[in-house]
Design an enzyme around this catalytic site. Sequence first.
Site, PDB file in Angstrom:
ATOM      1  CG  HIS A  16      -1.857  -1.154   1.261  1.00 26.76           C
ATOM      2  ND1 HIS A  16      -3.097  -1.108   0.681  1.00 26.76           N
ATOM      3  CD2 HIS A  16      -1.723  -2.406   1.765  1.00 26.76           C
ATOM      4  CE1 HIS A  16      -3.700  -2.280   0.834  1.00 26.76           C
ATOM      5  NE2 HIS A  16      -2.883  -3.088   1.491  1.00 26.76           N
ATOM      6  CG  ASP A 248      -1.437  -6.130   3.813  1.00 27.93           C
ATOM      7  OD1 ASP A 248      -1.752  -5.179   3.069  1.00 27.93           O
ATOM      8  OD2 ASP A 248      -2.218  -6.630   4.625  1.00 27.93           O
TER       9      ASP A 248
END
Length: 354
Positions: A16, A248
């Site tokens: 992200h 992640d």
Amino acid sequence: MPKSITIHAPDDWHLHLRDGDVLKGLVAHTAERFKRAIVMPNLVPPITSVEMAAEYLDRILAVVPDNSDFEPLMTLYLTDNTTAQTVFNAHQSCFVKAFKLYPAGATTNSDAGVSDIKKCYPAIAEMQKLGVPLLIHGEITDADIDIFEREQVFIERVLKPLCEDFPELKIVFEHITTSFAVDFVNSTSHPIAATITAHHLLMNRNHMLVGGIRPHYYCLPVLKHQQHQQALIKAATSGSEKFFLGTDSAPHAQNKKETACGCAGMYTSHAAIELYAEAFERADKLENLEAFSSLNGAKFYGLPVNSEKLTLVRESWDVPEYYQFGTNEADNTSSHRLIPLFAGEQINWKINGN
Ligand code: DOR
Ligand code: ZN
């Protein structure tokens, strides 16, 4: 124990990066460690078209440090309304590498996610036809399902039927957290692989809850029982091609984490490959770090292995208490601070030259 390890440059297959003024600092941490990264599309609004992905890619490339040839690999956010034409366009673009399926309501910015996977079948059929991977956040979101069992139930109710309906569909089961997921991926002949985060290798739910609740250890899928942690360690360090690195890493400002209802996500990009080295060292499997970090993912995505090398040395360093979150350096309040994993603690591995 070796004092250093040299591997082909690794890739982060689940990242992200957010957007706006926080982008620059986040890209810098990842570009220092990884040659490529699969960039998640859960922005506000979500990245649902090739045009949006192209603009987002430009914004990322604009802040890649001069000395880096970091390559962002883009994804599109699957919705109930994604058409086969959008899948075709994505495949044609070459820079969009995959689609991401968030069940609606599963996690951060997933409101526009999929409400019923059957609604996506025309798009998924096109992915299967063109060989475009579907990346799946594998959690059931029904209110009556216990949060610790969301992944396990997802496998039975959604993933197994999906694999039967689309036997050739390339699937990445993202950030797996349970032995059920490990067993499913290991046992099937379906073209499915799984990413595993560093934090799920290094921690279990005791780390989050014993002695006080630690909001910086809260992520989704949530940390599980240590038996599941052990299954993940075994899978990641096994050398099996079915498992590869996906951090992640999911940054949120300090004030969004340390609050009555905190956001899900751990920030690990400041030390990602170093944390994986720690996990592999603990398992006495450092020899398999390269396959997990630098070979298996590239093979699954049909991309070349990076020719560059990265050397990690066994040397401790102190993780800062926080990083500036955004470019407004005059603002040092919690809305502009990013608390990294293991803030204020020591990490045993370091990138050579850092
Ligand atoms: O903990 C998480 N944070 N899990 C996700 O799936 C999304 C992510 C985020 O975007 O913050
Ligand atoms: Zn994610």
